[in-house]
Design a protein around this motif. Structure first.
Motif, short mmCIF file in Angstrom:
data_model
loop_
_atom_site.label_atom_id
_atom_site.label_comp_id
_atom_site.label_asym_id
_atom_site.label_seq_id
_atom_site.Cartn_x
_atom_site.Cartn_y
_atom_site.Cartn_z
N SER A 1 33.87 50.62 28.93
CA SER A 1 33.60 49.07 29.41
C SER A 1 33.50 48.48 27.67
O SER A 1 32.99 47.63 27.42
N CYS A 2 33.70 49.50 26.62
CA CYS A 2 34.20 49.05 25.62
C CYS A 2 32.99 48.61 24.86
O CYS A 2 32.72 47.94 24.59
N TYR B 1 36.32 41.23 45.15
CA TYR B 1 34.78 42.09 45.39
C TYR B 1 35.08 41.97 46.58
O TYR B 1 33.49 42.96 47.41
N ILE C 1 38.77 37.14 40.80
CA ILE C 1 37.39 38.05 41.20
C ILE C 1 36.67 37.96 42.59
O ILE C 1 36.48 38.98 43.18
N LEU D 1 27.50 47.03 33.54
CA LEU D 1 28.02 48.95 34.15
C LEU D 1 27.12 49.84 35.53
O LEU D 1 26.47 49.28 35.85
N ASP E 1 42.27 37.10 25.09
CA ASP E 1 41.67 35.72 25.71
C ASP E 1 39.98 35.86 25.41
O ASP E 1 39.30 35.16 25.89
N PRO F 1 37.36 49.48 19.43
CA PRO F 1 36.41 50.37 20.94
C PRO F 1 35.61 50.24 20.72
O PRO F 1 35.38 50.89 21.19
N ALA F 2 35.43 49.91 19.69
CA ALA F 2 33.73 50.60 18.53
C ALA F 2 32.70 49.68 19.31
O ALA F 2 33.02 48.36 19.87
N THR G 1 27.23 52.97 29.09
CA THR G 1 28.19 53.12 29.54
C THR G 1 28.71 54.96 29.03
O THR G 1 29.47 55.71 29.54
N LYS H 1 35.81 49.51 39.66
CA LYS H 1 35.70 51.47 39.48
C LYS H 1 36.00 51.68 40.41
O LYS H 1 36.79 52.86 40.77
N ILE I 1 37.33 43.30 34.72
CA ILE I 1 37.12 41.90 35.93
C ILE I 1 37.22 40.95 34.98
O ILE I 1 38.42 40.24 35.80
N ARG I 2 37.04 40.57 33.50
CA ARG I 2 37.54 39.77 33.47
C ARG I 2 39.22 38.80 33.52
O ARG I 2 40.12 37.93 33.56
N GLU J 1 28.44 40.37 30.61
CA GLU J 1 29.99 40.74 30.74
C GLU J 1 29.33 42.04 29.34
O GLU J 1 29.15 41.60 28.32
N MET J 2 30.32 43.04 29.28
CA MET J 2 30.79 43.87 28.57
C MET J 2 31.98 43.14 27.50
O MET J 2 32.83 43.30 28.26
N PRO J 3 32.65 43.72 26.24
CA PRO J 3 31.60 44.19 25.02
C PRO J 3 30.62 42.38 24.70
O PRO J 3 30.89 41.56 24.48
N TYR K 1 29.78 37.99 42.14
CA TYR K 1 30.67 38.16 43.35
C TYR K 1 30.53 37.85 44.25
O TYR K 1 31.33 37.97 45.21
N GLY K 2 29.64 39.37 44.58
CA GLY K 2 29.68 40.10 46.01
C GLY K 2 28.82 39.16 47.25
O GLY K 2 28.23 39.67 48.06
N LYS L 1 39.36 55.38 34.84
CA LYS L 1 37.97 55.03 34.82
C LYS L 1 37.83 54.08 33.63
O LYS L 1 37.63 54.09 32.97
#
Lengths: 102, 410
Positions: free
Chosen positions: A100-101, A78, A74, B193, B266, B295-296, B198, A87, A63-64, B156-158, B236-237, A97
């Protein structure tokens, strides 16, 4: 597993994401959008094309990153794809998909 | 004399200093490690501090006592890395040349990334527990809090230790039960999530535990701002969630040094080969622990497994041999579930956490993805292992750097 989307047999995973992008076309995207209560407009397609391009270039999607992309902010993301825009938009785009790392 | 320079004397950097001190020929190589701090914190302990389970003394030692003899420790702030010149510049003006650079500068919270998070309610009703100061302020708050809406939130992730926010919610449930005030507290777990975690099988098990403990979950919540006046988090929604006490995990970012050096993505993480741990841009730069973009999970166990593989790769690199593509993303995490029990999960890039036994296939004694007292003992024992084995680079018996598939139910 196989699922019939827009009259075609398509390979998808348990969550309904396409396994092979080569099976994707606009009618498939349209059908998946409908299933998720999204009415596609030219603006929606613009975003979907952008996501497909990023995926092709192996850019991990978040998203970022999308918020900083200059394609869409963003808030609008949405508004176009309510409740979990990343998603839903990736599912419509026929790409995996985003992980999310962890 | 050639030099290996390590940036950061946290978990990953300290382990590398100890490993390399054992392995390198001291007639040819000198090792230097830089950090601006004096204290070494056992970061997993931040989770226990707010509940008065650990005291500050349990989790703080000095950096110095874990740096082996023969490795020089420089205290100071780094201004910039100049990877083209193989040099690191300090804020005080000194330049340090290196032959091999190891980046181990970690990750930290950046509450300023979210509008209103670091606002007027910061450390009044909005807290983090990813810093020592935050965990301590939250402890003081919890000692006197008389109940209401507690919201445990991931921005937010990660993030570092992705299971810690869940553990916090579980421990809070126990804590309020013990204080005989559970009925006065509504606990809500808010995540960007789609579920508790996840990976599907762990999410199933953890969602179930949340239900059992009467913790509400609000998923797919991408926060836009914190409204300090109305005490709401807003996504945001336009979704709003009210809180009396917000325990948030802000955006995590790599060190700003990466931004100054133009070496980060970033979020200031360094682009790194996920199998060899070599920088994608500079051959003689390696990255370990939370600082990399692999990505761990961002976790101490991951840094520990990486350290074993990175040590071998650095030895290969200085002998001009091809690097081993051995790192598989292996992570091994205890998840405190409250009431003196814990879960254990063991996974890597390609294999999600599943049920099974660990470390001996079919035997255990630890059970994967199932609550048990034994797992909880494991988690508590881990603090001792951390100070006495992990940081010193001692191999932990029966636990291999690469994940084992035996004993697991895929």
């Amino acid at each position: 597993m196989e699922k019939e989307i827009a009259g075609k047999k398509i390979n998808v995973n348990e969550e309904g994401y396409l396994i092979d992008f080569n099976q994707w076309d606009q009618s498939i995207g349209e059908a998946i959008a409908k299933e998720n209560n999204v009415d596609m407009t030219p603006r929606h397609w613009e975003v979907v094309k952008y996501l497909q391009g990023e995926h092709k270039n192996n850019v991990p999607l978040s998203i970022r990153k999308i918020g900083k992309s200059n394609v869409i902010d963003i808030k609008e993301f949405y508004a176009l794809f309510p409740q979990g825009p990343l998603k839903i938009s990736t599912k419509i785009a026929g790409i995996p998909k985003p992980a999310s790392c962890l | 004399m050639k030099k290996i320079l390590i940036l950061g004397a946290g978990t990953a950097g300290t382990m590398m200093a100890n490993h390399l001190q054992h392995e390198l020929d001291k007639k040819l190589w000198e090792i230097e490690i830089i950090d601006e701090k004096v204290e070494h914190h056992y970061q997993p302990g931040y989770l226990f501090l707010p509940f008065d389970i650990y005291t500050p003394e349990d989790i703080i030692k000095t950096i110095e006592e874990f740096i082996p003899k023969g490795v020089s420790l420089r205290k100071g702030k780094i201004d910039k890395i100049d990877p083209m010149a193989n040099q690191v510049k300090m804020v005080d003006g000194t330049s340090i040349a290196y032959d091999v650079l190891i980046i181990a500068t970690g990750a930290k919270i950046a509450p300023e990334e979210t509008a209103g998070m670091r606002g007027s309610e910061w450390q009044k009703s909005v807290f983090d527990f990813y810093t020592f100061e935050g965990a301590l302020a939250l402890r003081n708050k919890l000692r006197e809090w008389d109940g209401g809406n507690m919201v445990v939130h991931i921005t937010e992730m990660p993030i570092k230790c992705p299971v810690a926010p869940l553990e916090f919610a579980f421990l809070a449930d126990s804590f309020f039960k013990n204080k005989k005030m559970r009925e006065k507290v509504k606990i809500t777990f808010v995540t960007p999530l789609s579920g508790a975690f996840t990976k599907p099988k762990a999410t199933e098990a953890l969602d179930h535990l949340l239900q059992e403990k009467n913790i509400n979950i609000e998923s797919d919540f991408a926060i836009e701002s914190v409204d300090n006046e109305r005490k709401m988090i807003i996504d945001y929604g336009g979704r709003e969630i009210p809180f009396d006490l917000l325990v948030t995990v802000p955006t995590n970012k790599g060190d700003e040094l990466m931004e100054r050096s133009n070496m980060g993505d970033d979020l200031n993480y360094v682009p790194t080969n996920k199998a060899t741990l070599q920088s994608l841009n500079y051959n003689n730069v390696f990255v370990i622990g939370d600082a990399s973009n692999v990505p761990a999970s961002k976790a101490g166990s991951v840094a520990h497994f990486e350290a074993e593989i990175l040590t071998e790769n650095i030895l290969r690199f200085i002998k001009n041999e091809p690097l081993k593509e051995d790192f598989d993303g292996h992570a091994n995490c205890f998840i405190e579930t409250g009431g003196g029990k814990a879960l254990l999960i063991d996974f890597n890039y390609t294999h999600e956490p599943v049920e099974g036994t660990f470390p001996f296939p079919g035997v255990g004694p630890l059970r994967l993805l199932k609550e048990s007292r034994m797992n909880h003992m494991g988690k508590l024992a881990f603090r001792w292992i951390y100070w006495n084995m992990l940081l010193k680079g001692t191999h932990i018996p029966f636990v291999s750097a690469q994940m084992q598939e035996a004993g697991k139910q895929y």
